[in-house]
Design a protein around this motif. Structure first.
Motif, mmCIF file in Angstrom:
data_model
loop_
_atom_site.group_PDB
_atom_site.id
_atom_site.type_symbol
_atom_site.label_atom_id
_atom_site.label_comp_id
_atom_site.label_asym_id
_atom_site.label_seq_id
_atom_site.Cartn_x
_atom_site.Cartn_y
_atom_site.Cartn_z
ATOM 1 N N ASP A 84 -1.395 8.636 -84.071
ATOM 2 C CA ASP A 84 0.319 9.374 -82.741
ATOM 3 C C ASP A 84 0.735 10.346 -82.505
ATOM 4 N N ILE A 85 -0.139 11.886 -83.440
ATOM 5 C CA ILE A 85 0.496 12.855 -83.419
ATOM 6 C C ILE A 85 0.082 13.395 -81.505
ATOM 7 N N ALA A 86 -1.287 12.978 -82.002
ATOM 8 C CA ALA A 86 -2.283 13.216 -80.192
ATOM 9 C C ALA A 86 -0.892 12.490 -79.029
ATOM 10 N N GLY A 87 -0.448 11.681 -79.598
ATOM 11 C CA GLY A 87 0.935 10.789 -78.803
ATOM 12 C C GLY A 87 0.286 9.960 -77.667
ATOM 13 N N LEU A 88 -1.074 9.717 -78.364
ATOM 14 C CA LEU A 88 -1.985 8.999 -77.234
ATOM 15 C C LEU A 88 -1.698 7.591 -76.662
ATOM 16 N N GLY A 89 -0.983 6.969 -77.243
ATOM 17 C CA GLY A 89 -0.135 5.049 -77.246
ATOM 18 C C GLY A 89 -1.684 4.458 -76.693
ATOM 19 N N SER A 90 -0.931 3.741 -76.341
ATOM 20 C CA SER A 90 -2.201 2.603 -76.139
ATOM 21 C C SER A 90 -2.520 2.201 -75.450
ATOM 22 N N VAL A 91 -3.769 1.991 -75.465
ATOM 23 C CA VAL A 91 -4.832 2.639 -74.283
ATOM 24 C C VAL A 91 -5.480 1.215 -73.458
ATOM 25 N N MET A 92 -5.201 1.366 -72.057
ATOM 26 C CA MET A 92 -5.529 -0.218 -71.002
ATOM 27 C C MET A 92 -7.143 0.294 -70.735
ATOM 28 N N GLY A 93 -7.465 -0.886 -70.475
ATOM 29 C CA GLY A 93 -8.785 -0.940 -70.664
ATOM 30 C C GLY A 93 -9.245 -2.249 -69.514
ATOM 31 N N ALA A 94 -10.257 -2.544 -68.901
ATOM 32 C CA ALA A 94 -10.220 -3.194 -67.587
ATOM 33 C C ALA A 94 -12.109 -3.251 -67.525
ATOM 34 N N MET A 95 -12.618 -4.979 -67.424
ATOM 35 C CA MET A 95 -13.807 -4.646 -67.208
ATOM 36 C C MET A 95 -13.889 -6.341 -66.994
#
Length: 310
Positions: A84-95
């Motif tokens: 949260d502190i790094a501000g990365l948010g939710s990651v979206m991946g595709a396979m």
């Protein structure tokens, strides 16, 4: 606690955000970079770096221990808080679409491991490695899973993307063969209609090398329709992976005769994770992803020891 969070919007807080992303890639019990290393990497002053580390401890995102000349060690982390502190948010991946047990196993392994790493994410499924790579370049996904072959070709063509992880031999497919509508045929012959899917770097390159020098008609089709078209005699031959043999009942099959196709097929077997270089902070987090844990879970799904979960 609110006062502590407000400090994240100060100069020291902005430095803490950058350092938080770096610390996500460091396992508890390991030594962290020296203050001088952080200074070089961030172009911030020593005092700012030291204050940022103290702030991360104050917020209880990390616990550090100084060990004299040995350096400073990361004793504990709150990964969710660091994220949260790094501000990365939710990651979206595709396979790839999970049409085989191997892909179901790979998806299960990724889901479980990313959850264990406390990385908030969503996993989508998209047909065609080239489609997934283009979506990554366009920013619709943060990472994509493709074969090692497709990944290497993508990196050669666009230096904005990189391979952040590879998952070992047979992690993508177990291999490929040439399948035929006529159960008695084992090799591609002159005049045949051969199915090809240009959205799949693997399938279309394997096909082009295998038919090189043979006068055939290449029929552009959706990869998922190849087996059905063979059974309906709409095409005579097609290259398909070995992992879902139930689709191939009643069809002929043969090995590659082209040395180039055989060489490529070895690279097609391995799964790779591609990431955009515009996300260095995400790379820092994903670089620690435990490949062996993914492999283990994938194998358990393939052996029906656990149910797929993705």
């Amino acid at each position: 606690m609110e006062g502590k969070w407000e400090k994240l919007y100060s100069k020291n807080g902005l430095a803490a955000r950058r350092i938080a992303a770096k610390l996500l890639s460091i396992e508890p019990g390991s030594r962290i970079p020296r203050v001088s290393d952080f200074v070089t990497e961030t172009s911030l002053g020593r005092g700012t770096i030291q204050a940022a580390l103290r702030l991360l401890e104050e917020i209880e995102a990390i616990h550090l221990e100084a060990r004299g000349h040995l350096g400073t060690f990361l004793i504990r982390t709150n990964r969710e808080l660091l994220w949260d502190i790094a501000g990365l948010g939710s990651v979206m991946g595709a396979m790839p679409l999970p049409y085989s047990r191997k892909y179901e196993g790979l998806a299960t392994g990724l889901v479980q491991v990313l959850e264990n790493m406390k990385i908030p994410f969503n996993l989508a499924f998209m047909r065609g490695s080239l489609n997934r790579i283009e979506a990554l370049k366009a920013g619709r996904y943060d990472f994509v899973i493709v074969s090692k072959l497709a990944a290497e070709l993508a990196v050669q063509e666009d230096d904005r993307i990189e391979i952040v992880k590879t998952f070992g031999n047979n992690s993508y497919v177990s291999g490929h063969e040439v399948f035929f509508a006529d159960s008695k045929v084992q090799h591609i012959q002159k005049g045949m209609r051969v199915g090809i899917d240009y959205s799949s770097a693997d399938q279309h390159l394997l096909t082009e090398h295998e038919v090189e020098g043979i006068d055939v008609e290449l029929v552009e089709v959706n990869y998922m329709q190849l087996m059905e078209m063979l059974k309906n005699n709409e095409i005579d031959a097609a290259i398909w992976n070995k992992d879902e043999m139930t689709y191939s009942d009643g069809l002929g099959k043969g090995s590659f005769r082209s040395e180039k196709a055989r060489e490529i097929s070895r690279k097609v077997n391995e799964a790779s994770m591609l990431l955009h270089k515009d996300r260095p902070e995400l790379r820092e987090a994903l670089i620690t992803l435990p490949v062996l844990d993914v492999n283990d879970l994938q194998g358990q799904v393939e052996e029906s020891k656990i149910y797929p979960r993705y």
